[in-house]
Write a protein that holds these residues in place. Sequence first.
Motif, PDB file in Angstrom:
ATOM      1  N   VAL A  34       0.744  -1.002   0.199  1.00 19.53           N
ATOM      2  CA  VAL A  34       0.063  -0.210  -0.008  1.00 19.53           C
ATOM      3  C   VAL A  34       0.989   1.209   0.007  1.00 19.53           C
ATOM      4  CG1 VAL A  34      -1.536   1.208   1.326  1.00 19.53           C
ATOM      5  CG2 VAL A  34      -2.029  -1.195   1.329  1.00 19.53           C
ATOM      6  N   ASP A  35       0.762   2.351  -0.883  1.00 22.75           N
ATOM      7  CA  ASP A  35       1.387   3.319  -0.902  1.00 22.75           C
ATOM      8  C   ASP A  35       0.531   4.456  -0.326  1.00 22.75           C
ATOM      9  OD1 ASP A  35      -0.490   4.424  -2.771  1.00 22.75           O
ATOM     10  OD2 ASP A  35       0.663   3.969  -4.502  1.00 22.75           O
ATOM     11  N   SER A  36       1.207   5.673  -0.049  1.00 20.18           N
ATOM     12  CA  SER A  36       0.450   6.837   0.539  1.00 20.18           C
ATOM     13  C   SER A  36      -0.935   7.126  -0.011  1.00 20.18           C
ATOM     14  CB  SER A  36       1.336   7.843   0.964  1.00 20.18           C
ATOM     15  OG  SER A  36       1.644   8.559  -0.380  1.00 20.18           O
ATOM     16  N   LEU A  37      -0.885   7.093  -1.199  1.00 15.42           N
ATOM     17  CA  LEU A  37      -2.283   7.340  -1.883  1.00 15.42           C
ATOM     18  C   LEU A  37      -3.241   6.347  -1.665  1.00 15.42           C
ATOM     19  CD1 LEU A  37      -3.335   9.594  -3.712  1.00 15.42           C
ATOM     20  CD2 LEU A  37      -2.637   8.261  -5.504  1.00 15.42           C
ATOM     21  N   MET A  38      -3.085   5.102  -1.521  1.00 15.38           N
ATOM     22  CA  MET A  38      -3.973   4.209  -1.583  1.00 15.38           C
ATOM     23  C   MET A  38      -4.294   4.096   0.037  1.00 15.38           C
ATOM     24  SD  MET A  38      -2.085   0.883  -3.486  1.00 15.38           S
ATOM     25  CE  MET A  38      -3.098  -0.386  -3.013  1.00 15.38           C
ATOM     26  N   ALA A  39      -3.277   4.572   0.850  1.00 20.53           N
ATOM     27  CA  ALA A  39      -3.546   4.523   2.412  1.00 20.53           C
ATOM     28  C   ALA A  39      -4.697   5.573   2.512  1.00 20.53           C
ATOM     29  CB  ALA A  39      -2.452   4.784   3.056  1.00 20.53           C
ATOM     30  N   LEU A  40      -4.637   6.689   1.914  1.00 21.11           N
ATOM     31  CA  LEU A  40      -5.312   7.897   2.037  1.00 21.11           C
ATOM     32  C   LEU A  40      -6.771   7.426   1.537  1.00 21.11           C
ATOM     33  CD1 LEU A  40      -5.822  10.805   2.732  1.00 21.11           C
ATOM     34  CD2 LEU A  40      -5.006  11.632   0.626  1.00 21.11           C
ATOM     35  N   GLU A  41      -6.702   6.652   0.523  1.00 20.95           N
ATOM     36  CA  GLU A  41      -8.204   6.260  -0.100  1.00 20.95           C
ATOM     37  C   GLU A  41      -8.856   5.498   1.075  1.00 20.95           C
ATOM     38  OE1 GLU A  41      -9.801   4.097  -4.174  1.00 20.95           O
ATOM     39  OE2 GLU A  41      -7.747   4.845  -4.208  1.00 20.95           O
ATOM     40  N   VAL A  42      -8.059   4.528   1.428  1.00 19.66           N
ATOM     41  CA  VAL A  42      -8.785   3.618   2.524  1.00 19.66           C
ATOM     42  C   VAL A  42      -9.217   4.528   3.522  1.00 19.66           C
ATOM     43  CG1 VAL A  42      -8.291   1.958   4.329  1.00 19.66           C
ATOM     44  CG2 VAL A  42      -7.230   1.559   2.143  1.00 19.66           C
ATOM     45  N   VAL A  43      -8.514   5.661   4.197  1.00 17.24           N
ATOM     46  CA  VAL A  43      -8.994   6.217   5.451  1.00 17.24           C
ATOM     47  C   VAL A  43     -10.299   7.178   4.677  1.00 17.24           C
ATOM     48  CG1 VAL A  43      -8.624   8.328   6.418  1.00 17.24           C
ATOM     49  CG2 VAL A  43      -6.586   6.661   6.349  1.00 17.24           C
ATOM     50  N   VAL A  44     -10.357   7.744   3.488  1.00 21.74           N
ATOM     51  CA  VAL A  44     -11.419   8.461   3.286  1.00 21.74           C
ATOM     52  C   VAL A  44     -12.737   7.592   3.403  1.00 21.74           C
ATOM     53  CG1 VAL A  44     -12.428   9.769   1.126  1.00 21.74           C
ATOM     54  CG2 VAL A  44     -10.162  10.265   1.947  1.00 21.74           C
ATOM     55  N   ILE A  45     -12.497   6.385   2.513  1.00 19.80           N
ATOM     56  CA  ILE A  45     -13.670   5.501   2.531  1.00 19.80           C
ATOM     57  C   ILE A  45     -14.423   5.083   4.008  1.00 19.80           C
ATOM     58  CG2 ILE A  45     -14.246   3.033   1.934  1.00 19.80           C
ATOM     59  CD1 ILE A  45     -13.985   4.648  -0.526  1.00 19.80           C
ATOM     60  N   LEU A  46     -13.339   4.614   4.960  1.00 17.47           N
ATOM     61  CA  LEU A  46     -13.553   4.590   6.312  1.00 17.47           C
ATOM     62  C   LEU A  46     -14.133   5.820   6.764  1.00 17.47           C
ATOM     63  CD1 LEU A  46     -10.424   2.662   7.812  1.00 17.47           C
ATOM     64  CD2 LEU A  46     -12.548   1.542   6.797  1.00 17.47           C
ATOM     65  N   GLU A  47     -13.850   6.673   6.739  1.00 12.93           N
ATOM     66  CA  GLU A  47     -14.478   8.117   7.147  1.00 12.93           C
ATOM     67  C   GLU A  47     -15.917   8.111   6.876  1.00 12.93           C
ATOM     68  OE1 GLU A  47     -10.768  11.150   8.303  1.00 12.93           O
ATOM     69  OE2 GLU A  47     -11.703  11.166   6.334  1.00 12.93           O
ATOM     70  N   LYS A  48     -16.138   8.168   5.576  1.00 10.18           N
ATOM     71  CA  LYS A  48     -17.312   8.036   5.119  1.00 10.18           C
ATOM     72  C   LYS A  48     -18.438   7.010   5.372  1.00 10.18           C
ATOM     73  CE  LYS A  48     -16.389  10.506   0.455  1.00 10.18           C
ATOM     74  NZ  LYS A  48     -16.262  10.342  -0.806  1.00 10.18           N
ATOM     75  N   LYS A  49     -17.756   5.535   5.330  1.00  8.80           N
ATOM     76  CA  LYS A  49     -18.618   4.312   5.626  1.00  8.80           C
ATOM     77  C   LYS A  49     -19.159   4.646   7.045  1.00  8.80           C
ATOM     78  CE  LYS A  49     -19.220  -0.260   5.683  1.00  8.80           C
ATOM     79  NZ  LYS A  49     -21.040  -0.328   5.634  1.00  8.80           N
ATOM     80  N   TYR A  50     -18.042   5.015   8.035  1.00  6.43           N
ATOM     81  CA  TYR A  50     -18.433   5.155   9.622  1.00  6.43           C
ATOM     82  C   TYR A  50     -18.877   6.270   9.970  1.00  6.43           C
ATOM     83  CZ  TYR A  50     -17.053   0.203   9.018  1.00  6.43           C
ATOM     84  OH  TYR A  50     -16.812  -1.293   8.439  1.00  6.43           O
ATOM     85  N   GLY A  51     -18.842   7.125   9.209  1.00  2.82           N
ATOM     86  CA  GLY A  51     -19.086   8.544   9.690  1.00  2.82           C
ATOM     87  C   GLY A  51     -18.303   9.238  10.774  1.00  2.82           C
ATOM     88  N   ILE A  52     -17.018   8.938  10.697  1.00  4.77           N
ATOM     89  CA  ILE A  52     -16.136   9.540  11.542  1.00  4.77           C
ATOM     90  C   ILE A  52     -14.960  10.454  11.056  1.00  4.77           C
ATOM     91  CG2 ILE A  52     -16.355   7.459  13.360  1.00  4.77           C
ATOM     92  CD1 ILE A  52     -14.065   6.398  12.219  1.00  4.77           C
TER      93      ILE A  52
END
Length: 82
Positions: A34-52
């Motif tokens: 996982v590179d930094s861009l992919m990691a950021l994408e994961v974080v954005v998805i998690l924030e949206k999905k879980y509302g945090i």
Amino acid sequence: MLDKEELRALVAQVLDVDVTEVTDDARFVDDLEVDSLMALEVVVILEKKYGIKLPESDLKQIVTLQSAYDLLLGKLGMARVA
């Protein structure tokens, strides 16, 4: 409630890897490349999905699925209390 298998499937989908590769202790950077861009994408998805919101200081803690799960569990627990 946070479902670890749902989280695993979500991370696998975002990283475009087989769900079996996303084990609890597979390191995102070392094992899943996982590179930094992919990691950021994961974080954005998690924030949206879980509302945090995950502050930058928390991002360094997310190195495996288990660490992401534990962090989310803590955030969601605090969100319910707040």
